[in-house]
Scaffold this active site. Structure first.
Site, PDB file in Angstrom:
ATOM      1  N   HIS A  78       0.980  -1.309  -0.030  1.00  0.00           N
ATOM      2  CA  HIS A  78      -0.063   0.033   0.025  1.00  0.00           C
ATOM      3  C   HIS A  78       0.919   1.288   0.001  1.00  0.00           C
ATOM      4  CE1 HIS A  78      -3.005  -2.990   0.570  1.00  0.00           C
ATOM      5  NE2 HIS A  78      -3.751  -2.196  -0.070  1.00  0.00           N
ATOM      6  N   GLU A  84     -10.950 -10.948  -4.918  1.00  0.00           N
ATOM      7  CA  GLU A  84      -9.586 -11.287  -4.688  1.00  0.00           C
ATOM      8  C   GLU A  84      -9.081 -12.246  -3.887  1.00  0.00           C
ATOM      9  OE1 GLU A  84      -8.711  -6.884  -3.161  1.00  0.00           O
ATOM     10  OE2 GLU A  84     -10.327  -6.975  -1.429  1.00  0.00           O
ATOM     11  N   ASP A 131      -4.357  -8.402  -4.845  1.00  0.00           N
ATOM     12  CA  ASP A 131      -4.611  -9.643  -3.688  1.00  0.00           C
ATOM     13  C   ASP A 131      -4.603 -10.950  -4.157  1.00  0.00           C
ATOM     14  OD1 ASP A 131      -4.313  -8.536  -1.132  1.00  0.00           O
ATOM     15  OD2 ASP A 131      -6.034  -7.289  -1.394  1.00  0.00           O
ATOM     16  N   CYS A 149      -9.528  -3.792 -10.816  1.00  0.00           N
ATOM     17  CA  CYS A 149      -9.122  -2.519 -10.364  1.00  0.00           C
ATOM     18  C   CYS A 149      -7.805  -2.919  -9.478  1.00  0.00           C
ATOM     19  CB  CYS A 149     -10.107  -1.848  -9.167  1.00  0.00           C
ATOM     20  SG  CYS A 149     -10.415  -2.899  -8.046  1.00  0.00           S
TER      21      CYS A 149
HETATM   22  C1  PEP Z   1      -6.617  -5.405  -5.138  1.00  0.00           C
HETATM   23  O1  PEP Z   1      -6.259  -6.260  -4.144  1.00  0.00           O
HETATM   24  O2  PEP Z   1      -6.264  -5.638  -6.327  1.00  0.00           O
HETATM   25  C2  PEP Z   1      -7.152  -4.132  -4.669  1.00  0.00           C
HETATM   26  C3  PEP Z   1      -7.612  -3.099  -5.501  1.00  0.00           C
HETATM   27  O3  PEP Z   1      -7.309  -3.623  -3.474  1.00  0.00           O
HETATM   28  P1  PEP Z   1      -6.146  -3.262  -2.377  1.00  0.00           P
HETATM   29  O4  PEP Z   1      -4.572  -3.023  -3.389  1.00  0.00           O
HETATM   30  O5  PEP Z   1      -6.635  -1.847  -1.618  1.00  0.00           O
HETATM   31  O6  PEP Z   1      -5.914  -4.340  -1.612  1.00  0.00           O
HETATM   32 MG    MG Z   2      -7.321  -6.080  -2.356  1.00  0.00          MG
END
Ligand code: PEP
Ligand code: MG
Length: 586
Positions: free
Chosen positions: A192, A434, A458, A505
């Site tokens: 993140h 995910e 994920d 996404c």
């Molecule tokens: C993902 O896991 O692809 C996602 C978009 O969520 P995050 O990256 O916030 O875990």
């Molecule tokens: Mg995620």
């Protein structure tokens, strides 16, 4: 001149100076005795340090009220209050005056004891102050030793932060200062911290192993966030070369930008919806400027990570309203909080889990902290009366989780109706896919959800058993793995059968090669960071969807990631050489 390589996580080239952000361990000081006759002088030394610390904090409070707003700046008032608090001062003074130990040790011991007590306190307000007490101890101890406090607000222009590791919160704070990029020893491609860097358009390289041991403050440094290269002490020739690269990248950006108002349409006429992933409302300006058609993922946990208290319903509502106003009729998909794992709360940090990515994160955390969750749901519903808002739940693994979340949403709807407050009763409710279990069971979920959004960050981590934040296994993290592609195919199929929209996404959707595969597998909406939109659009406008289908079908059939990747890149390079030059983000 020295070259170091790491993992590129946020694109761009920058030339600047190193600011080494050391891990702050200065709050830990071992016992040291003083002579009894020195006690009065040592008490006086403590007093002077305390007054100097208060003066610094007063100045910081004033300065940050302007920069960060009154609420965020309040944290400095807590520090000032603690430095005047007799329950803290009395034990410190008595340790110096009666037990004859140094003021450094007395400060460290007393504040550590208090921090430990706060950490175990059932009320999370106390737990959230643990780091502040450590900060305060460091500040006092630095004053006692005559060292000045390291403060990011005082860094000079063109600063590049070099650190062992950074939290998403620290990174989010960078954009207020003169920081133009960062490099860390630890970290992986989709951590993140990396995502926040992308959101702030800060070129960044992580996972260098030990750059902190190889550089020093003020050193000249070049960070190449495209290739993952860092150059320490670059010579004149290299600087000139990089300045030229920066110039031509800027020119290319301007020419890509000209695509902003053209549709993302394949050569055979298939329209692809391009949305943006955001963590802060003000990213929407750039998103719209780069041709984004709305927000496909609003990561709301940053409302929790940047403040010192839990966000209220109004905090949530105001953030969503700001997005809706800025989007002016374009869709906003709000993801409920995804706290846990590397997006931890103070409370979670104090009670570490052994396997946080497999632990109490995301929807699991929300379902166990219902009050907090309901506050957010209520605010989302209120915002749904103002514009086209959708809500989605992260990390759904079992259908019971989706049903529980939906049940809370329905209950909040009933409460709002009773209170006569407006909301959209037909708000679309979706889930992120995910976890492999959710992808494999997609047809069951498709009977209950309004849309799917595939979160490959994920999904790749859980399918391939590769920690997305761990630089040691970063080379194993690849979305073009036949196993991942099969899961994506299953989700897209399940969505198609029920006529449910399927988007992706994850960060990898920003990679033109993976995007081509997603299109080939039937995904028609991609949501990525704003800065990736122009190149992605250019790639889409050169692709034929039927050809993508054939490439995806073949890629899925290989036995290994190596075979599928090399096949995909060889094919795409022939189609649009200028986009698929053989290099990929992944
Ligand atoms: C993902 O896991 O692809 C996602 C978009 O969520 P995050 O990256 O916030 O875990
Ligand atoms: Mg995620």
């Amino acid at each position: 001149m020295k070259r170091i390589t790491g993992i590129p996580v946020s694109k761009g080239l920058v030339i600047g100076r190193v600011y080494l952000l050391e891990e702050d361990r200065s709050f830990r000081v071992g016992p040291q005795a003083i002579n009894a006759q020195d006690a009065p002088a040592q008490l006086e030394r403590f007093e002077l340090a305390r007054m100097a610390a208060i003066a610094d904090l007063d100045a910081l409070h004033e300065e940050s009220t302007g920069e960060m707003g009154t609420e965020a700046a309040k944290i400095f008032l807590f520090h000032i209050g603690a430095l005047n608090d007799p329950t803290i001062l009395k034990p410190i003074r008595s340790m110096i005056g009666d037990d004859h130990v140094t003021p450094e040790y007395a400060t460290s011991f007393t504040l550590k004891k208090l921090a430990d007590r706060f950490a175990k306190h059932p009320d999370s307000t106390f737990q959230s102050k643990v780091d502040d007490l450590r900060d305060l101890a460091s500040r006092l101890i630095r004053k006692l030793s005559g060292k000045s406090a390291a403060s990011l607000s005082q860094v000079g222009e063109n600063t590049i932060i070099v650190a062992r590791d950074l939290t998403p919160t620290q990174t989010a704070g960078f954009h207020r200062h003169h920081i133009i990029g960062f490099v860390t020893d630890l970290g992986g491609r989709t951590s993140h911290t990396a995502i926040v860097a992308g959101a702030l358009s800060l070129p960044a390289v992580v996972g260098t192993s030990n750059i902190t041991a190889q550089c020093h403050d003020g050193q000249d440094i070049i960070v190449d966030g495209n290739k993952g290269t860092i150059i320490l002490d670059p010579d004149e020739e290299t600087i000139t070369q990089y300045k030229a690269l920066i110039q031509s990248a800027e020119e290319a950006r301007i020419s890509l930008h000209e695509l902003a108002n053209l549709p993302a349409i394949t050569t055979d006429g298939v329209e692809i919806e391009l949305l943006g992933n955001i963590e802060f409302a003000d990213e929407i300006t750039r998103l719209l400027d780069d041709g984004g058609q709305g927000v496909g993922l609003f990561r709301t946990e940053f409302l929790y990570l940047t403040g010192n208290t839990l966000p209220t319903e109004e905090d949530h509502f105001n953030a969503y309203k700001q997005c809706i106003d800025m989007l002016d009729g374009k869709p906003l998909t709000i993801r409920t909080i995804d706290l846990g794992a590397d997006k931890y709360t103070q409370q979670q940090e104090e009670t570490p889990e052994r396997n946080p990515f497999l632990g109490l994160r995301s929807i699991r955390y929300s379902l166990q902290n219902q009050k907090m969750f309901r506050t957010q749901l209520r605010a989302i519903l209120r915002a749904s009366a103002l514009g086209p808002v959708k809500v989605m739940f992260p990390l759904i693994t079992n259908i019971s989780e989706f049903r529980s979340a939906r049940y809370f949403l329905n209950e909040e709807m009933e409460e709002l109706a009773e209170d006569g407050i407006e909301y959209n009763p037909n708000i679309e409710v979706g889930m992120m896919v995910e976890v492999p279990a959710a992808a494999l069971m997609a047809s069951a979920f498709a009977r209950e959800v309004d849309f799917f959004s595939i979160g490959t960050n994920d999904l790749v981590q859980y399918t391939l058993a590769v920690d997305r934040t761990n630089e040691r296994v970063a080379s194993l993290y690849t979305p073009i793995h036949p196993a991942v592609l099969r899961l994506v195919r299953d989700v897209a199929r399940a969505g198609r059968k029920r006529d449910i929209p399927v988007s992706c996404c994850g960060q990898s959707a920003a990679d033109p090669a993976f995007a081509a595969l997603l299109i080939g597998l039937g995904v028609r909406t991609l949501s990525v960071t704003a800065s990736s939109l122009p190149l992605l659009k250019r790639a889409i406008r050169g692709l034929d969807s039927k050809r993508c289908e054939r490439i995806a079908k073949r890629a899925i059939g290989f036995d290994s990631e190596a075979e599928s990747s090399s096949y995909v890149f060889n094919r795409l390079r022939k189609i649009i050489p200028e986009v698929f030059d053989g290099r990929s983000v992944f």
